[in-house]
Every structure is written in C-alpha cells, then in structure tokens.
Design a protein around this motif. Structure first.
Motif, PDB file in Angstrom:
ATOM      1  N   UNK A 113       0.717  -1.115   0.060  1.00  0.00           N
ATOM      2  CA  UNK A 113      -0.223   0.030  -0.089  1.00  0.00           C
ATOM      3  C   UNK A 113       0.829   1.297  -0.149  1.00  0.00           C
ATOM      4  N   UNK A 114       0.582   2.031  -0.911  1.00  0.00           N
ATOM      5  CA  UNK A 114       1.460   3.387  -0.996  1.00  0.00           C
ATOM      6  C   UNK A 114       0.857   4.275  -0.005  1.00  0.00           C
ATOM      7  N   UNK A 115       2.025   5.012   0.654  1.00  0.00           N
ATOM      8  CA  UNK A 115       1.366   6.217   1.416  1.00  0.00           C
ATOM      9  C   UNK A 115       0.608   7.228   0.884  1.00  0.00           C
ATOM     10  N   UNK A 116      -0.598   7.517   1.317  1.00  0.00           N
ATOM     11  CA  UNK A 116      -1.542   8.644   0.729  1.00  0.00           C
ATOM     12  C   UNK A 116      -0.950  10.091   1.171  1.00  0.00           C
ATOM     13  N   UNK A 117      -1.269  10.953  -0.108  1.00  0.00           N
ATOM     14  CA  UNK A 117      -0.801  12.273   0.508  1.00  0.00           C
ATOM     15  C   UNK A 117      -1.917  12.700   1.250  1.00  0.00           C
ATOM     16  N   UNK A 118      -1.632  14.048   2.085  1.00  0.00           N
ATOM     17  CA  UNK A 118      -2.263  14.544   2.957  1.00  0.00           C
ATOM     18  C   UNK A 118      -3.995  15.026   2.219  1.00  0.00           C
ATOM     19  N   UNK A 119      -3.534  15.414   0.740  1.00  0.00           N
ATOM     20  CA  UNK A 119      -5.171  15.703   0.375  1.00  0.00           C
ATOM     21  C   UNK A 119      -5.589  14.644  -0.241  1.00  0.00           C
ATOM     22  N   UNK A 120      -5.410  13.534   0.041  1.00  0.00           N
ATOM     23  CA  UNK A 120      -6.072  12.202  -0.571  1.00  0.00           C
ATOM     24  C   UNK A 120      -6.812  11.573   0.636  1.00  0.00           C
ATOM     25  N   UNK A 121      -6.467  11.961   1.753  1.00  0.00           N
ATOM     26  CA  UNK A 121      -7.268  11.347   3.172  1.00  0.00           C
ATOM     27  C   UNK A 121      -8.721  11.652   3.004  1.00  0.00           C
ATOM     28  N   UNK A 122      -9.216  10.811   3.622  1.00  0.00           N
ATOM     29  CA  UNK A 122     -10.978  10.834   3.725  1.00  0.00           C
ATOM     30  C   UNK A 122     -11.362  11.951   4.747  1.00  0.00           C
ATOM     31  N   UNK A 123     -10.375  12.437   5.398  1.00  0.00           N
ATOM     32  CA  UNK A 123     -10.857  13.634   6.467  1.00  0.00           C
ATOM     33  C   UNK A 123      -9.840  14.708   5.867  1.00  0.00           C
ATOM     34  N   UNK A 124     -10.431  15.873   5.664  1.00  0.00           N
ATOM     35  CA  UNK A 124      -9.868  17.315   5.292  1.00  0.00           C
ATOM     36  C   UNK A 124      -9.113  17.699   6.812  1.00  0.00           C
ATOM     37  N   UNK A 125      -7.711  18.213   6.573  1.00  0.00           N
ATOM     38  CA  UNK A 125      -7.074  18.754   7.838  1.00  0.00           C
ATOM     39  C   UNK A 125      -6.872  17.608   8.780  1.00  0.00           C
ATOM     40  N   UNK A 126      -6.675  16.421   8.630  1.00  0.00           N
ATOM     41  CA  UNK A 126      -6.646  15.299   9.449  1.00  0.00           C
ATOM     42  C   UNK A 126      -5.543  15.588  10.461  1.00  0.00           C
ATOM     43  N   UNK A 127      -4.407  15.884  10.014  1.00  0.00           N
ATOM     44  CA  UNK A 127      -3.285  16.234  10.747  1.00  0.00           C
ATOM     45  C   UNK A 127      -3.604  17.224  12.117  1.00  0.00           C
ATOM     46  N   UNK A 128      -4.532  18.145  11.848  1.00  0.00           N
ATOM     47  CA  UNK A 128      -4.956  19.229  12.962  1.00  0.00           C
ATOM     48  C   UNK A 128      -5.972  18.668  13.822  1.00  0.00           C
ATOM     49  N   UNK A 129      -6.385  17.619  13.601  1.00  0.00           N
ATOM     50  CA  UNK A 129      -7.760  17.105  14.248  1.00  0.00           C
ATOM     51  C   UNK A 129      -7.222  16.735  15.756  1.00  0.00           C
ATOM     52  N   UNK A 130      -7.752  17.328  16.747  1.00  0.00           N
ATOM     53  CA  UNK A 130      -7.811  16.587  18.032  1.00  0.00           C
ATOM     54  C   UNK A 130      -8.254  14.977  18.151  1.00  0.00           C
ATOM     55  N   UNK A 131      -7.742  14.491  19.162  1.00  0.00           N
ATOM     56  CA  UNK A 131      -8.095  13.114  19.240  1.00  0.00           C
ATOM     57  C   UNK A 131      -9.763  13.038  19.480  1.00  0.00           C
ATOM     58  N   UNK A 132     -10.128  13.896  20.421  1.00  0.00           N
ATOM     59  CA  UNK A 132     -11.635  13.896  20.914  1.00  0.00           C
ATOM     60  C   UNK A 132     -12.662  14.060  19.414  1.00  0.00           C
ATOM     61  N   UNK A 133     -12.140  15.006  18.564  1.00  0.00           N
ATOM     62  CA  UNK A 133     -12.781  15.201  17.375  1.00  0.00           C
ATOM     63  C   UNK A 133     -12.739  14.126  16.349  1.00  0.00           C
ATOM     64  N   UNK A 134     -11.568  13.717  16.200  1.00  0.00           N
ATOM     65  CA  UNK A 134     -11.178  12.597  15.542  1.00  0.00           C
ATOM     66  C   UNK A 134     -11.968  11.282  15.648  1.00  0.00           C
ATOM     67  N   UNK A 135     -12.377  11.059  16.958  1.00  0.00           N
ATOM     68  CA  UNK A 135     -13.121   9.930  17.347  1.00  0.00           C
ATOM     69  C   UNK A 135     -14.469   9.957  16.648  1.00  0.00           C
ATOM     70  N   UNK A 195      -6.614   3.406   5.311  1.00  0.00           N
ATOM     71  CA  UNK A 195      -5.882   4.548   4.678  1.00  0.00           C
ATOM     72  C   UNK A 195      -5.470   5.281   5.837  1.00  0.00           C
ATOM     73  N   UNK A 196      -6.208   5.907   6.908  1.00  0.00           N
ATOM     74  CA  UNK A 196      -5.897   6.709   7.875  1.00  0.00           C
ATOM     75  C   UNK A 196      -4.484   6.058   8.681  1.00  0.00           C
ATOM     76  N   UNK A 197      -4.767   4.916   9.038  1.00  0.00           N
ATOM     77  CA  UNK A 197      -3.978   4.192   9.792  1.00  0.00           C
ATOM     78  C   UNK A 197      -2.671   4.106   9.427  1.00  0.00           C
ATOM     79  N   UNK A 198      -2.650   3.663   7.945  1.00  0.00           N
ATOM     80  CA  UNK A 198      -1.176   3.575   7.058  1.00  0.00           C
ATOM     81  C   UNK A 198      -0.529   4.989   7.131  1.00  0.00           C
TER      82      UNK A 198
END
Length: 117
Positions: free
Chosen positions: A1-23, A36-39
């Motif tokens: 599995x290739x590493x997805x780019x940030x823009x290809x993730x199913x959640x926008x701004x995934x890197x900035x989401x707090x854990x509570x919001x991500x949940x 995909x997010x786990x990878x």
C-alpha cells in the motif's frame, strides 16, 4: 500500500484534528478509509492515541457495526482560538492601585524585632 498524500485522506485537515474530534469524525468512515488513515498515521506522526482510536473503530466495524450517516467533510476542524491580543482594560476601567498593608494588620500591629520579649 502506498502512503497517501495529505490531500487524498478521507478527512480534510486530518493532521490538525484533536483526538476527541477525530473519534467522532471517523464514525462515518468505512474499513478501507480507516486503513488508509492508519497507514498514513503509522508513516507520519504515529501518535499512540490516534492509532488506538482508529484501531478501536476498525474493530467495531469488523464486529458488525455500520458507519454512521453524515459527511465527515462537512465540519471544519477544531483549532485553538487565537485571541485578538492585548487587554481591553483602559485607565478609565482599571481599578485603583492597592498599596500593600504595613507590617501586621490593623488587628495585629507589627512590632520591631528589637522590642520582642
């Protein structure tokens, strides 16, 4: 599995989401999107709490849970509030300065050290 780019993730701004919001935001994702997010997480920050939340949700789906309705992209991610800076206190609204009390209090006046018994 290739590493997805940030823009290809199913959640926008995934890197900035707090854990509570991500949940809450991953509740509408399917197993493939969670994979995909786990990878992405393992190859980037590898935050233990995030991996735990993603893995837990993946297990729930594998046990028969269904993704909830709703669009995970419909919400803006939570970010820390940036203040406007400075104080709204002006000389007209500030309290009068207090000077510290002299040694002792009015009920218990202080005594010089030389006068102690």
């Amino acid at each position: 599995m290739s590493t997805p780019d940030r823009g290809e993730l199913p959640l926008p701004d995934y890197d900035q989401l707090p854990v509570g919001t991500l949940e809450h935001r991953i509740r509408s994702l399917g197993t493939e999107e969670l994979n995909q997010l786990l990878h992405y997480e393992h190859t980037h920050a590898d935050r233990a709490m995030v991996v735990q939340v993603l893995t837990s949700r993946k297990r729930q789906l594998e046990a028969g849970a269904t993704p909830s309705g709703g669009d995970p992209n419909a919400f803006r991610p939570e970010t820390a509030h940036q203040g406007h800076g400075g104080s709204r206190v002006s000389p007209a609204t500030s309290p009068q300065p207090l000077s510290p009390p002299p040694h002792g209090t009015p009920d218990q006046p202080g005594k010089p050290k030389g006068n102690r018994p």
